[in-house]
Design a protein around this motif. Structure first.
Motif, short mmCIF file in Angstrom:
data_model
loop_
_atom_site.label_atom_id
_atom_site.label_comp_id
_atom_site.label_asym_id
_atom_site.label_seq_id
_atom_site.Cartn_x
_atom_site.Cartn_y
_atom_site.Cartn_z
N ALA A 71 58.20 68.08 78.09
CA ALA A 71 56.89 68.66 78.37
C ALA A 71 56.86 70.17 78.15
N ALA A 72 58.01 70.80 78.09
CA ALA A 72 58.07 72.26 78.01
C ALA A 72 57.24 72.86 76.86
N PRO A 73 57.30 72.32 75.65
CA PRO A 73 56.49 72.92 74.57
C PRO A 73 54.99 72.87 74.85
N ASP A 74 54.52 71.79 75.44
CA ASP A 74 53.09 71.69 75.77
C ASP A 74 52.71 72.72 76.84
N LEU A 75 53.57 72.89 77.80
CA LEU A 75 53.30 73.86 78.86
C LEU A 75 53.35 75.29 78.31
N TYR A 76 54.24 75.53 77.37
CA TYR A 76 54.31 76.85 76.73
C TYR A 76 53.01 77.12 75.96
N ARG A 77 52.52 76.11 75.26
CA ARG A 77 51.25 76.26 74.53
C ARG A 77 50.10 76.53 75.51
N GLU A 78 50.13 75.88 76.66
CA GLU A 78 49.10 76.13 77.68
C GLU A 78 49.17 77.58 78.17
#
Length: 141
Positions: A71-78
């Protein structure tokens, strides 16, 4: 007497109109400031929540797995998205603190498990506190 009462009525109407205009202007400015403050608060909260969630996703990544697969990449994009909102609403000091935290979160995502990742997590926590301090200052708290 008709002339005096006519003038008095006109004066009352003009006063009423002036009061309406001033009240509308001041009320509109207050509403605009309230909207900006609410939008700024929402952006701060969303940015920080994504940062905490990103740190948690990296911290709890199973050993031997790629952090970029979770999930880290999605959270970084957020976080990047919310930082864009902050760019529209906040001061340079807030943006600097947010950009520092974003870079730190990127380094955290790339950090190897173990001491390197623990150090990156600690640094992210410190940068997050910097964003909180800048946010409080921005909002006059």
């Amino acid at each position: 007497m008709g002339d005096v009462s006519t003038w008095a009525a006109w004066a009352a109407a003009a006063t009423s109109l002036a009061t309406l205009i001033v009240t509308t202007y001041i009320g509109g400015r207050r509403e605009q400031h309230r909207w900006a403050r609410d939008a700024l608060t929402d952006a701060f909260v969303a940015f920080l929540e994504a940062s905490w969630a990103h740190s948690d996703a990296v911290r709890h990544a199973p050993p031997g797995t790629e952090v970029s697969a979770g999930a880290a990449p999605d959270l970084y994009r957020e976080m990047r998205s919310q930082l864009t909102r902050l760019r529209l609403l906040a001061s340079r000091d807030v943006l600097r603190a947010g950009e520092d935290l974003l870079r730190c979160q990127s380094a955290l995502q790339a950090a190897a498990p173990g001491p390197e990742r623990e150090a990156a997590l600690a640094e992210a926590g410190a940068r997050r506190r910097g964003v909180v301090d800048a946010a409080k200052k921005e909002m006059g708290l």
